[in-house]
Design a protein around this motif. Structure first.
Motif, PDB file in Angstrom:
ATOM      1  N   ASP A   1       5.275  11.841   2.190  1.00 39.24           N
ATOM      2  CA  ASP A   1       4.036  11.573   1.469  1.00 39.24           C
ATOM      3  C   ASP A   1       4.279  10.656   0.276  1.00 39.24           C
ATOM      4  O   ASP A   1       5.217  10.871  -0.501  1.00 39.24           O
ATOM      5  CB  ASP A   1       3.462  12.907   0.966  1.00 39.24           C
ATOM      6  CG  ASP A   1       2.101  12.733   0.318  1.00 39.24           C
ATOM      7  OD1 ASP A   1       1.287  11.944   0.825  1.00 39.24           O
ATOM      8  OD2 ASP A   1       1.854  13.399  -0.710  1.00 39.24           O
ATOM      9  N   GLY A   2       3.427   9.646   0.151  1.00 43.14           N
ATOM     10  CA  GLY A   2       3.521   8.741  -0.989  1.00 43.14           C
ATOM     11  C   GLY A   2       4.474   7.579  -0.779  1.00 43.14           C
ATOM     12  O   GLY A   2       4.692   6.799  -1.705  1.00 43.14           O
TER      13      GLY A   2
ATOM     14  N   ILE B   1      -3.091   9.057   6.004  1.00 43.59           N
ATOM     15  CA  ILE B   1      -4.025   8.032   5.522  1.00 43.59           C
ATOM     16  C   ILE B   1      -3.207   6.931   4.883  1.00 43.59           C
ATOM     17  O   ILE B   1      -2.312   7.208   4.076  1.00 43.59           O
ATOM     18  CB  ILE B   1      -5.004   8.620   4.487  1.00 43.59           C
ATOM     19  CG1 ILE B   1      -5.896   9.677   5.156  1.00 43.59           C
ATOM     20  CG2 ILE B   1      -5.835   7.517   3.840  1.00 43.59           C
ATOM     21  CD1 ILE B   1      -6.683  10.498   4.165  1.00 43.59           C
ATOM     22  N   LEU B   2      -3.493   5.693   5.288  1.00 46.55           N
ATOM     23  CA  LEU B   2      -2.790   4.557   4.711  1.00 46.55           C
ATOM     24  C   LEU B   2      -3.773   3.773   3.839  1.00 46.55           C
ATOM     25  O   LEU B   2      -4.827   3.350   4.315  1.00 46.55           O
ATOM     26  CB  LEU B   2      -2.221   3.683   5.842  1.00 46.55           C
ATOM     27  CG  LEU B   2      -1.109   2.715   5.463  1.00 46.55           C
ATOM     28  CD1 LEU B   2      -0.313   2.325   6.706  1.00 46.55           C
ATOM     29  CD2 LEU B   2      -1.632   1.470   4.787  1.00 46.55           C
TER      30      LEU B   2
ATOM     31  N   GLY C   1       0.835  -1.192   0.000  1.00 46.81           N
ATOM     32  CA  GLY C   1       0.000   0.000   0.000  1.00 46.81           C
ATOM     33  C   GLY C   1       0.868   1.238   0.000  1.00 46.81           C
ATOM     34  O   GLY C   1       2.079   1.175  -0.240  1.00 46.81           O
ATOM     35  N   THR C   2       0.226   2.365   0.274  1.00 41.43           N
ATOM     36  CA  THR C   2       0.880   3.677   0.208  1.00 41.43           C
ATOM     37  C   THR C   2       0.374   4.515   1.369  1.00 41.43           C
ATOM     38  O   THR C   2      -0.798   4.398   1.758  1.00 41.43           O
ATOM     39  CB  THR C   2       0.514   4.376  -1.115  1.00 41.43           C
ATOM     40  OG1 THR C   2       0.814   3.519  -2.192  1.00 41.43           O
ATOM     41  CG2 THR C   2       1.273   5.697  -1.293  1.00 41.43           C
ATOM     42  N   VAL C   3       1.258   5.367   1.914  1.00 37.99           N
ATOM     43  CA  VAL C   3       0.824   6.245   3.004  1.00 37.99           C
ATOM     44  C   VAL C   3       0.884   7.701   2.540  1.00 37.99           C
ATOM     45  O   VAL C   3       1.818   8.114   1.846  1.00 37.99           O
ATOM     46  CB  VAL C   3       1.671   5.999   4.278  1.00 37.99           C
ATOM     47  CG1 VAL C   3       3.130   6.346   4.087  1.00 37.99           C
ATOM     48  CG2 VAL C   3       1.067   6.715   5.473  1.00 37.99           C
ATOM     49  N   HIS C   4      -0.167   8.423   2.905  1.00 35.85           N
ATOM     50  CA  HIS C   4      -0.295   9.831   2.541  1.00 35.85           C
ATOM     51  C   HIS C   4      -0.145  10.672   3.801  1.00 35.85           C
ATOM     52  O   HIS C   4      -0.840  10.430   4.798  1.00 35.85           O
ATOM     53  CB  HIS C   4      -1.644  10.077   1.874  1.00 35.85           C
ATOM     54  CG  HIS C   4      -1.883   9.170   0.716  1.00 35.85           C
ATOM     55  ND1 HIS C   4      -1.273   9.342  -0.511  1.00 35.85           N
ATOM     56  CD2 HIS C   4      -2.610   8.029   0.615  1.00 35.85           C
ATOM     57  CE1 HIS C   4      -1.633   8.360  -1.323  1.00 35.85           C
ATOM     58  NE2 HIS C   4      -2.440   7.542  -0.666  1.00 35.85           N
ATOM     59  N   THR C   5       0.780  11.613   3.768  1.00 34.23           N
ATOM     60  CA  THR C   5       1.086  12.419   4.950  1.00 34.23           C
ATOM     61  C   THR C   5       1.257  13.884   4.536  1.00 34.23           C
ATOM     62  O   THR C   5       1.323  14.192   3.341  1.00 34.23           O
ATOM     63  CB  THR C   5       2.404  11.945   5.612  1.00 34.23           C
ATOM     64  OG1 THR C   5       3.511  12.414   4.822  1.00 34.23           O
ATOM     65  CG2 THR C   5       2.462  10.436   5.750  1.00 34.23           C
ATOM     66  N   PRO C   6       1.376  14.801   5.525  1.00 32.21           N
ATOM     67  CA  PRO C   6       1.599  16.211   5.184  1.00 32.21           C
ATOM     68  C   PRO C   6       3.037  16.530   4.799  1.00 32.21           C
ATOM     69  O   PRO C   6       3.326  17.689   4.517  1.00 32.21           O
ATOM     70  CB  PRO C   6       1.260  16.953   6.493  1.00 32.21           C
ATOM     71  CG  PRO C   6       0.643  15.942   7.395  1.00 32.21           C
ATOM     72  CD  PRO C   6       1.126  14.607   6.954  1.00 32.21           C
TER      73      PRO C   6
ATOM     74  N   LEU D   1      -4.628   7.503  10.367  1.00 32.74           N
ATOM     75  CA  LEU D   1      -3.568   7.396  11.371  1.00 32.74           C
ATOM     76  C   LEU D   1      -3.259   8.753  11.987  1.00 32.74           C
ATOM     77  O   LEU D   1      -3.479   9.796  11.376  1.00 32.74           O
ATOM     78  CB  LEU D   1      -2.285   6.860  10.720  1.00 32.74           C
ATOM     79  CG  LEU D   1      -2.385   5.514  10.005  1.00 32.74           C
ATOM     80  CD1 LEU D   1      -1.051   5.170   9.352  1.00 32.74           C
ATOM     81  CD2 LEU D   1      -2.808   4.411  10.979  1.00 32.74           C
ATOM     82  N   ARG D   2      -2.684   8.693  13.174  1.00 32.11           N
ATOM     83  CA  ARG D   2      -2.149   9.887  13.813  1.00 32.11           C
ATOM     84  C   ARG D   2      -0.732   9.539  14.300  1.00 32.11           C
ATOM     85  O   ARG D   2      -0.492   8.437  14.761  1.00 32.11           O
ATOM     86  CB  ARG D   2      -3.055  10.281  14.991  1.00 32.11           C
ATOM     87  CG  ARG D   2      -2.807  11.674  15.506  1.00 32.11           C
ATOM     88  CD  ARG D   2      -3.838  12.052  16.566  1.00 32.11           C
ATOM     89  NE  ARG D   2      -5.129  12.404  16.018  1.00 32.11           N
ATOM     90  CZ  ARG D   2      -5.464  13.629  15.587  1.00 32.11           C
ATOM     91  NH1 ARG D   2      -4.578  14.600  15.634  1.00 32.11           N
ATOM     92  NH2 ARG D   2      -6.659  13.868  15.103  1.00 32.11           N
ATOM     93  N   GLY D   3       0.169  10.525  14.165  1.00 30.45           N
ATOM     94  CA  GLY D   3       1.549  10.271  14.585  1.00 30.45           C
ATOM     95  C   GLY D   3       2.411   9.753  13.448  1.00 30.45           C
ATOM     96  O   GLY D   3       3.353   8.995  13.671  1.00 30.45           O
TER      97      GLY D   3
END
Lengths: 124, 124
Positions: free
Chosen positions: A112-113, A31-32, A7-12, A105-107
């Protein structure tokens, strides 16, 4: 040893250098997205924390000592720059939808990506 | 995403099923040999704990649910059987010799001879 992204994780964070050094102390939200082929692996997920194993795909794999302190090796750190850029971040799970393959998710501290290669429950 | 082994871990366990489920609660002793090409990464290592990221090379990568409970996905567990068999074990460091690339560990749960792909310091 070949890893396939699950999968992929989206972050700031555009880069890991913008991210907090230790995600779990920060409130950054991410968001994962788990790829459809791996969503069955989330069956029964009901924890409030998850260990995200991710791949720092933009990290420098050629370094063995720290840029900020060449007297210390990369294995004395948690820097993403290392021969195998496998990173481990324990996050809080706000919501999970196993069918949609989505975890809020938090933390987070990933760029990103970033590709995700595994999810585990934390040790008690 | 290709991982190269940075070393090998030697433990009393022929298989992961013989190993304790959570290494850090056990006193099992092991030896981690870092390959010559990666020993510089141990420069300045002085911690008494280390996170060992290792590859469960005999694990079944085809499973998405647990053998012992098919109602639960592999991502709700820490079983080595999972799409990318990357395992994470925090161990106590008894002695370390960066030049020889050797760490004497306590609290191992790897199968003997497992490839090691990374070492990190634990979070505080």
């Amino acid at each position: 040893m070949e890893c396939d992204p699950i999968g992929t994780v989206h972050t700031p964070f555009e880069t890991t250098s913008e991210a907090p050094r230790q995600g779990f102390r920060d409130d950054a939200e991410g968001i994962l997205d788990v790829d459809p082929a791996y969503r069955e692996g989330l069956t029964g997920f009901d924890g409030d924390r998850v260990v995200v194993v991710w791949w720092a795909d933009r990290a420098d794999r050629s370094v063995l000592t720290l840029d900020r302190d060449p007297g210390r090796g990369v294995f004395t750190s948690r820097s993403p720059a290392r021969p195998n850029p496998v990173c481990v971040t324990e996050c809080a799970v706000e919501t999970v939808d196993p069918t949609a393959g989505r975890l809020d998710l938090r933390g987070v501290d990933m760029a990103d990506g970033s590709p995700v290669i595994d999810l585990k429950v934390p040790l008690d």
